[in-house]
Design an enzyme around this catalytic site. Structure first.
Site, mmCIF file in Angstrom:
data_model
loop_
_atom_site.group_PDB
_atom_site.id
_atom_site.type_symbol
_atom_site.label_atom_id
_atom_site.label_comp_id
_atom_site.label_asym_id
_atom_site.label_seq_id
_atom_site.Cartn_x
_atom_site.Cartn_y
_atom_site.Cartn_z
ATOM 1 N N CYS A 3 55.341 41.731 5.914
ATOM 2 C CA CYS A 3 53.893 42.088 5.548
ATOM 3 C C CYS A 3 53.164 42.887 6.895
ATOM 4 O O CYS A 3 52.816 42.004 7.738
ATOM 5 C CB CYS A 3 52.911 41.189 5.034
ATOM 6 S SG CYS A 3 51.318 41.479 4.578
ATOM 7 N N CYS A 6 49.479 41.401 7.317
ATOM 8 C CA CYS A 6 49.437 40.019 7.647
ATOM 9 C C CYS A 6 50.027 39.996 9.132
ATOM 10 O O CYS A 6 49.399 39.152 9.868
ATOM 11 C CB CYS A 6 50.138 39.198 6.632
ATOM 12 S SG CYS A 6 49.756 39.456 4.921
ATOM 13 N N ASP A 7 51.164 40.408 9.270
ATOM 14 C CA ASP A 7 51.883 39.932 10.637
ATOM 15 C C ASP A 7 51.820 41.308 11.463
ATOM 16 O O ASP A 7 52.191 40.851 12.840
ATOM 17 C CB ASP A 7 53.137 39.710 10.178
ATOM 18 C CG ASP A 7 53.561 38.745 9.153
ATOM 19 O OD1 ASP A 7 52.632 37.655 9.202
ATOM 20 O OD2 ASP A 7 54.496 38.582 8.395
#
Length: 186
Positions: A3, A6-7
């Site tokens: 992701c 997200c990351d």
């Protein structure tokens, strides 16, 4: 990682690779290019499969390198973190190493739904078809997460969809009269 939203921030100022040249891969590379020092996009096919508008945007980014006809063969690490990857040039049969600190896999994943064939409606890709409440084609059966037709397959969205499906299932259960109570009432 799977992701970039997200990351991606964890890799600020670092070098990363994105594996996959479809819409997901190119979108990830575009997003990451605004955060990281450098993105190497690696595609197995001889050309990217992403929409033309995405490819045009990607081509304008100075910190992105596109490698096509490449088979990723190994991700390297030091036991604690990623340090690079190797790929094979499918045209020249040459092997290449890329030093980097992160790899984002964006090749598309197949949902693990074989066991549901015939039980609920599935798309041709195997995703569980759900409505806005998370209900499937089978009354009283709800689904949530990356395995469903909900767009944007990411952890935070899957969590929200799980909450929604759970609340919908609860609502369904409290509004459904059990069969034995229905008989007694008659």
């Amino acid at each position: 990682a799977y992701c970039p939203h997200c990351d991606g921030p964890l890799f600020k100022g670092k070098r990363v690779a994105v594996i996959g040249g479809g819409n997901s891969g190119v979108e990830a590379a575009i997003d990451l290019a605004g955060i990281v020092a450098h993105v190497t996009l690696i595609e197995y096919d001889s050309e990217l499969r992403a929409d033309a508008v995405l490819q045009r945007k990607l081509a304008t980014l100075p910190n992105v390198r596109i490698v096509t006809s490449a088979l990723t063969t190994e991700v390297h690490g030091d036991g604690e973190k990623v340090t690079g990857l190797s790929y094979k040039d499918r045209n020249a049969d040459a092997h290449h190493d890329v030093d980097l600190e992160g790899v984002f896999v964006q090749i598309g994943l197949v949902p693990n739904t074989e066991w549901l064939h015939g039980a609920v409606a599935l798309t041709t890709r195997g995703e569980i078809e759900v409505d806005h409440r998370g209900e499937t084609s089978q009354p009283g059966v709800f689904a949530a997460g990356d395995v469903t037709t909900v767009p944007y397959k990411q952890i935070v969205i899957a969590m929200g969809e799980g909450s929604k499906a759970g609340l919908s299932a609860f609502d369904y259960m409290i509004r459904t009269v059990p069969a034995e109570e229905d008989v007694e009432a008659a």
